[in-house]
Structures are given as C-alpha cells and as structure tokens.
Enzyme design. Structure first.
Site, short mmCIF file in Angstrom:
data_model
loop_
_atom_site.label_atom_id
_atom_site.label_comp_id
_atom_site.label_asym_id
_atom_site.label_seq_id
_atom_site.Cartn_x
_atom_site.Cartn_y
_atom_site.Cartn_z
N ARG A 200 71.02 19.42 61.38
CA ARG A 200 69.91 20.34 61.59
C ARG A 200 69.33 20.74 60.25
O ARG A 200 70.05 20.94 59.28
CB ARG A 200 70.39 21.60 62.33
CG ARG A 200 70.64 21.40 63.80
CD ARG A 200 71.06 22.70 64.48
NE ARG A 200 72.34 23.17 63.98
CZ ARG A 200 72.51 24.08 63.04
NH1 ARG A 200 71.47 24.68 62.49
NH2 ARG A 200 73.70 24.43 62.62
N TYR B 156 67.34 13.74 65.41
CA TYR B 156 68.78 14.03 65.45
C TYR B 156 69.11 15.39 66.06
O TYR B 156 68.49 16.40 65.74
CB TYR B 156 69.36 13.97 64.04
CG TYR B 156 70.87 13.93 64.06
CD1 TYR B 156 71.54 12.81 64.57
CD2 TYR B 156 71.64 15.00 63.63
CE1 TYR B 156 72.92 12.76 64.63
CE2 TYR B 156 73.02 14.95 63.67
CZ TYR B 156 73.66 13.83 64.17
OH TYR B 156 75.03 13.78 64.22
N LYS C 47 69.61 23.93 70.87
CA LYS C 47 69.46 25.07 69.96
C LYS C 47 68.09 25.73 70.12
O LYS C 47 67.96 26.94 70.04
CB LYS C 47 69.65 24.62 68.52
CG LYS C 47 70.98 23.95 68.25
CD LYS C 47 72.12 24.87 68.52
CE LYS C 47 73.45 24.22 68.15
NZ LYS C 47 74.58 25.10 68.43
N HIS D 7 75.67 31.93 70.68
CA HIS D 7 76.28 30.69 70.19
C HIS D 7 77.79 30.79 70.43
O HIS D 7 78.57 30.96 69.49
CB HIS D 7 75.95 30.56 68.69
CG HIS D 7 76.27 29.23 68.09
ND1 HIS D 7 76.51 29.05 66.76
CD2 HIS D 7 76.37 28.01 68.65
CE1 HIS D 7 76.74 27.78 66.50
NE2 HIS D 7 76.67 27.13 67.63
N SER E 107 78.68 26.86 63.29
CA SER E 107 78.71 25.42 63.58
C SER E 107 79.86 24.72 62.85
O SER E 107 80.14 25.03 61.69
CB SER E 107 77.40 24.79 63.11
OG SER E 107 76.32 25.47 63.70
N CYS F 47 83.05 24.87 63.23
CA CYS F 47 84.25 25.67 62.92
C CYS F 47 85.27 25.58 64.06
O CYS F 47 86.13 26.43 64.20
CB CYS F 47 83.89 27.13 62.69
SG CYS F 47 83.15 27.42 61.09
N ASP G 133 79.60 25.56 73.44
CA ASP G 133 78.65 25.86 72.36
C ASP G 133 77.74 27.06 72.65
O ASP G 133 77.42 27.80 71.73
CB ASP G 133 77.78 24.62 72.08
CG ASP G 133 77.04 24.70 70.76
OD1 ASP G 133 77.63 25.20 69.78
OD2 ASP G 133 75.87 24.29 70.70
N ASN H 75 79.09 14.98 59.94
CA ASN H 75 78.44 15.61 61.11
C ASN H 75 78.13 14.57 62.20
O ASN H 75 77.24 14.76 63.01
CB ASN H 75 77.15 16.31 60.66
CG ASN H 75 76.57 17.23 61.76
OD1 ASN H 75 77.33 17.88 62.49
ND2 ASN H 75 75.26 17.26 61.88
N SER H 76 78.87 13.46 62.21
CA SER H 76 78.65 12.48 63.29
C SER H 76 79.13 13.09 64.61
O SER H 76 80.02 13.94 64.64
CB SER H 76 79.38 11.18 62.99
OG SER H 76 80.74 11.42 62.69
N ARG H 77 78.54 12.65 65.69
CA ARG H 77 78.72 13.36 66.97
C ARG H 77 79.02 12.43 68.14
O ARG H 77 78.65 11.26 68.12
CB ARG H 77 77.43 14.12 67.30
CG ARG H 77 77.00 15.15 66.27
CD ARG H 77 77.76 16.43 66.43
NE ARG H 77 77.41 17.40 65.41
CZ ARG H 77 77.38 18.73 65.65
NH1 ARG H 77 77.66 19.21 66.83
NH2 ARG H 77 77.09 19.57 64.68
N ARG I 104 85.03 30.69 59.08
CA ARG I 104 85.90 29.84 58.27
C ARG I 104 86.08 30.55 56.94
O ARG I 104 85.18 30.57 56.11
CB ARG I 104 85.19 28.49 58.09
CG ARG I 104 85.92 27.46 57.28
CD ARG I 104 85.06 26.21 57.15
NE ARG I 104 85.00 25.47 58.40
CZ ARG I 104 85.86 24.51 58.74
NH1 ARG I 104 86.84 24.18 57.92
NH2 ARG I 104 85.72 23.89 59.89
N GLY J 243 96.42 23.82 69.16
CA GLY J 243 97.07 24.37 70.35
C GLY J 243 97.80 25.68 70.08
O GLY J 243 97.94 26.53 70.96
C1 OXD Z 1 75.63 23.24 65.81
C2 OXD Z 1 75.82 22.34 66.97
O1 OXD Z 1 75.13 22.81 64.76
O2 OXD Z 1 76.39 22.81 67.96
O3 OXD Z 1 75.97 24.42 65.93
O4 OXD Z 1 75.41 21.18 66.92
MN MN Z 2 76.64 24.94 67.86
#
Ligand code: OXD
Ligand code: MN
Length: 621
Positions: free
Chosen positions: A97, A226, A235, A255, A277, A279, A306, A405-407, A438, A532
C-alpha cells in the site's frame, strides 16, 4: 440510460477465442438505473474496447484465470499440490500500500484531519479524470458487483467496482460476496452503493493515486494493481469510507480481527483485536491452542482476520461485530505449520499467491516457495521480482525469493477453524477489545484498561514498529491510533470523539486490553514464544472479562501477577514472566513524551478526555 446503450454504443467484443465473455456484455436484469448511469459515465471516460458485467460465479472466476494465463497475468500452479491455485507477480514498483499516495478528498481540509493526505474533491476529480480519460482503450472493463458483510446483515453494504484488471476481478471474487446478489440487495431503484473506479493505468508510481470521496461514497484508484490500493472493497471501502459512514450512523469500522474462544465448559467469548499491518492478526485469529489447552477442550475459531464492523445491539445494549470480508489476504513469508497451520490449510486450494517465489518443476508445472515455509529452499526459483534465484544467490546478494509483503488470497470457507457464526448477519457479541503493537522494548506482555475511556487512550497512543505492508522505512516506531492510522477515512480527532461517544450507547461495554508479543531481551531475542502460546494470555483476558482472574493495579492499568499467567508446559519461569510484565517508570515517562507525536498533530483539536487521561497517567507515575 438504457441497457442497450451500453452494448451498442460501446461495441463490446468477444475478448478472445478461448475465453468467451460475450454472454456478459449486457447488464443483467434488475440493475438499478443509478448503476447503469454511473457505469455509462465510467465507460465514456475510460473508453474500453469491451464491457463485461460480472456475475461472481465460479465459472466466471475460472475464465478470469484462463484468460489471465493467456495474457501473462496468472501462472497455473501444479494442480496436484495446489488444486485451483494460481500465481501472480505484480510490478516490482507496486508491492505494498502506498500511504503517501492515498488521499481523503472533500470540499475542505477539515474532512481529512491532520493525519491523512488531503486533496480538494474538485481537484482530485480533475486530476484523476485526466488520467482515467481513455485509459482502458484496448482493454476490457469489468463491472464487479459486491456486498461487504454477510447477506442480510443490518450493516452489509453494496459496492460496485469497475476495473481493467483480471487479477483484481479474481481477487474480489474471493475477498467479497461478489455477484448478482449485490444487485438484489441494492434493488432496482437503489442508489446507495459505493462507486469504486479502478484502473492499473500504466503502473507508474508518478501517476498513482488512491482517492476517497466520503461525501460522494466514491473511490477512484489509478496506477496500482496491488492489494489495498486496488481491491477497493477492503481498506478503501470497508475501513476508510465505512469509518466515515460509521461515524455518521453510530457504528464503528475497525482494523480488527475477530475470534471466538470456547472453553471446555462450552462458554463462548468473542474478542476483537487491533494490531497494525503485518503484526500477526491472521496468525492470532487462527491460533491453535497448545496441546494442554486443546486436550482440555479449548477451541479458537475465526470470524475475521483484518476488519470488524461493530454496532450496538438495541435488544441488549452490547457491542456486536461482523466481518465484512469473505476471504483472507494474508502475508505469506513466515507462514508454516508451526506459525499458522490454519492459514496453510486456507491457502491449500482455490487460492491466489502474489509475489512469492515461483518454482519451475521438471514436469513443466510450477510450485511456489517463500522464506520460513515448511519446504526446503528450491535449488532454483524465480524471485518475486522475476529474477533468477538460488540459495547461493540469496546468500551472496541477500535477494529474497518472496517479497516480505507477498500475499495469499483465500476463501474464508477454506479455514478449518471458521467460526460457525462468521456469516451470521447479526454478528457476534464482543467481550474484549485487544490492542497491540510491535514493540521490542518497554511495553509489557498484557495489561487491561481501567475503563472504556482509558482504553480509548491506550488504543489512541499505540506505538508500533513499521512493517513491509506499506512502502517506507521498516522498523521505526510510529503512533498508530487503534492500528487505524492509514485507514481512518476522516479527521482523527472526530474519530477519537466517536470512540468516546460509543460508550454512551452501550449498557455494558467490552473490556479493553493491550498486548505486546514482540518484546526483546538485551540480547535481541524475543522474550515471549508467541503463536499458539498466546492462548495463555487469552485465557487471562477471557477470565478477566468474566470476572474470574486476579489483576493488580499498576500505573499502566490492571496487570496479571506472574502466577496469573499459566506457564505449565512452557519453557519459561515465573521470573521471566515477571520480566515480560516489568515496567520501568522512567520508560513510561519517555513513552508519555512520545505520545506527544500524536498530540501535537491534533493540536487544538485534541479531545479533552485524551488530555485528562494523559494527566491521570502522569499522576500515577
Ligand atoms: C494491511 C493489510 O496492510 O491487511 O493492513 O493488507
Ligand atoms: Mn490489515
């Protein structure tokens, strides 16, 4: 305008011989005249060669993949290992983003407030209008109807996205309730839908703008293909515009993940948690309890990973929440059978992988790979940015196989621990709100706010080290109020006032907590095992919500004593827990000074409750 005008005037073409969308070149019956008029305006502006009215069916999604394969947008993965899964690589200049290119637009600057970029609405329409003008020549325009939220929910919202990206169309099919049901929900006379206009343009960061027009219920996004820049239901709609709507209509768009915690006695407690994001929201939402807890009958279920939309249920005065999404768009690197087996299962079929490494196999098919996965590094792969990758190259040059940041995009129905109420139109009652960031130093493992207003202060002053989810330097501590800094669709001071006012609507409000899984010791090692084992902290939180767990009063809030966190079966001593919960007064004083970063931005508009809470915190030190 009439239906026929779209088909005759713009002469839609059959897109290719192999994938025939000609059946979809006319709007389906029942589309409202407002939608038809708006689509016509967009078509006139962008001048596509063809228009496709999407129906959201699986047959159609398959056609997107096949056409995308022909166009080099998608690569089919080995279907034995990855049934129904496809691979996509975005432009290397377009992998996260872009908050600096994201704008809130309106007639005056006050709508955006001090933390958002602002553009005058007239100026934005003119600037982006020039970019959109003719941008779809030679391309197909897809009209995507979608609903955010379970169908029939009082909060569900209809959106229509226009895009020239097959990748976006396929992703929207997974992430939203895309399809004809959106036209039905809108009704033949409906005008209440979010107008989402998107083009990848020429993917040039110099001509990339993500503009939100809250007063017009409109989003214009140009120049990016993207994630949050392009999948406009997520978002842009479900957070930025929805937060604005929520403020006007008395509900909240946050969020937050949503999870259910079921005890051995079958008591169900729902928790909403806001982390910035990347985290670990997806990991937390799909947590697998440690063996001891699982054997005893504890279960964790996911409602969402999310975004949560929350409203006060008039029947009982409690806060309820729905997940407006229908899928997951999760960070891939680091996902493995230890960190998140349920995410692995979720992505195991009918998923899209973006910007991980692509691995050519001997039989001519393709596999995927990422750092910290379950599988050993391949001998050879193609990196996220299309370069040759080998373990040797990685060692010499540091080249990552997968972008940080690959998804993965995956349907939420794939999640083995999907909560039975995940699609309940009424949503689930929220007993606790958990904030987190974080933070390698100073912030303890867990503490509880004294009350709602104190919790709002805690959430407003969250600090978190920045991650790869947004372009910019990684690892800087920034204030990220409610983990919403990049997602509040209006002025932050009004947003904080809205949070404070929500309390008055509730007869009983959720308890509010702060957690930090990321504290490190002097040797730079994480002090808490996370994943866990976070169940142990959750148990204390759940017990606090039901009035069962002990806590001591500290300057920050209510904290567990070391004996209040269960460490049986954990390779940690009570003394180590005490260190994790240790708070030095000098550190808190420094942190209070860091809160100024936010307060100075708010300057004259700081809600008085925030000033009072800050004074109370100082007086406790
Ligand atoms: C973010 C996402 O960037 O959920 O927060 O993709
Ligand atoms: Mn998010």
């Amino acid at each position: 305008m009439s239906t026929t005008m779209i088909t005759t005037e713009f002469q839609p073409k059959v897109v290719t011989n192999a994938v025939d969308f000609s059946f979809a070149n006319v709007p389906p019956p029942g589309v409202s005249s407002d939608v038809l008029r708006w689509v016509e305006q967009c078509v006139t502006l962008t001048k596509p060669d063809a228009v496709v009215w999407c129906d959201g069916s699986l047959r159609e999604r398959q056609a997107f993949f096949e056409l995308g394969e022909q166009q080099g947008v998608f690569v089919k993965l080995n279907q034995q290992k990855w049934p129904g899964c496809w691979y996509h690589r975005s432009n290397p200049n377009d992998v996260a983003r872009t908050e600096n290119l994201t704008f809130i637009c309106g007639p005056g600057e006050q709508v955006a407030g001090p933390t958002n970029n602002f553009m005058l609405d007239k100026e934005a329409y003119a600037k982006l209008g020039a970019l959109f003008d003719g941008c779809m020549k030679g391309r197909t325009l897809y009209v995507i109807p979608f609903v955010m939220g379970p169908l029939g929910s009082p909060l569900a919202k209809v959106g229509v996205q226009i895009t020239d990206s097959l990748y976006v169309a396929a992703n929207m099919g997974i992430m939203t309730r895309m399809g004809l049901q959106a036209w039905k929900q809108l009704g033949p006379d409906g005008a209440d839908f979010t107008r989402c206009l998107h083009s990848v343009g020429d993917v040039n960061p110099e001509r990339r703008y993500i503009c939100h027009f809250p007063f017009d219920n409109t989003i214009w996004s140009f120049g990016s293909g993207y994630g949050g820049n392009a999948l406009l239901g997520k978002k842009c709609l479900a957070l930025r515009l929805a937060s604005f709507m929520g403020r006007q209509q008395g509900w909240m768009a946050e969020h937050m993940l949503l999870m259910g915690v079921e005890s051995p006695q079958k008591e169900k407690t729902y928790i909403a948690a806001a982390f910035p994001s990347a985290c670990g929201k997806t990991n937390f939402a799909m947590l697998i309890p440690p063996k001891k807890y699982a054997d005893a009958g504890w279960k964790i279920t996911t409602v969402g990973d999310d975004i949560a939309w929350m409203y006060v249920n008039k029947d009982n005065g409690k806060l309820y929440a729905i997940n407006p999404e229908n899928g997951y768009f999760g960070v891939v690197p680091g996902t493995n059978s230890k960190s998140n087996p349920n995410a692995l299962m979720s992505m195991s079929r009918d998923a899209i992988f973006t910007n991980v490494a692509l691995v050519p196999l001997d039989d001519g098919t393709f596999d995927v790979w990422w750092e910290d996965s379950d599988w050993p590094a391949p001998k050879k792969a193609i990196s996220w940015d299309g370069r040759d990758w080998t373990p040797e190259i990685a060692e010499q040059s540091g080249l990552k196989a997968a972008h940080p940041n690959s998804r993965f995009t995956a349907p939420m129905d794939n999640n083995p621990v999907l909560d039975p109420a995940a699609k309940d139109p009424q949503g689930v009652p929220v007993s606790a709100i958990v904030f987190g960031g974080r933070r390698s130093k100073m912030i303890p493992l867990v503490y509880q706010a004294f009350n709602w207003i104190h919790g709002v202060y805690m959430g407003a002053t969250i600090g978190s080290e920045t991650t790869a989810a947004a372009i910019g330097q990684v690892g800087l501590v920034r204030r990220d109020p409610m983990a919403m800094l990049p997602f509040i669709g209006y002025s932050i001071s009004e947003y904080l006032v809205h949070w404070i006012r929500m309390r008055k609507k509730m007869t009983d409000c959720p308890r509010i907590f702060m957690v930090n899984w990321f504290r490190k010791n002097d040797q730079g090692k994480f002090m808490w095992p996370g994943f866990g084992e976070n169940m142990r902290v959750l148990k204390w939180i759940v017990d606090r919500c039901h009035g069962r767990a002990y806590a001591r009063e500290t300057p920050l809030g209510w904290m567990p004593r070391s004996q209040d966190i269960d460490i049986e079966g954990l390779n940690m001593s009570a003394a180590e827990i005490a260190m994790l919960e240790d708070v030095s007064i000098d550190d808190v004083k420094n942190e209070v000074l860091l809160h100024e970063e936010l307060f100075l931005k708010l300057a004259g508009d700081l809600p008085k409750e925030m000033i009072f809470q800050r004074e109370l915190l100082i007086s406790r030190l």
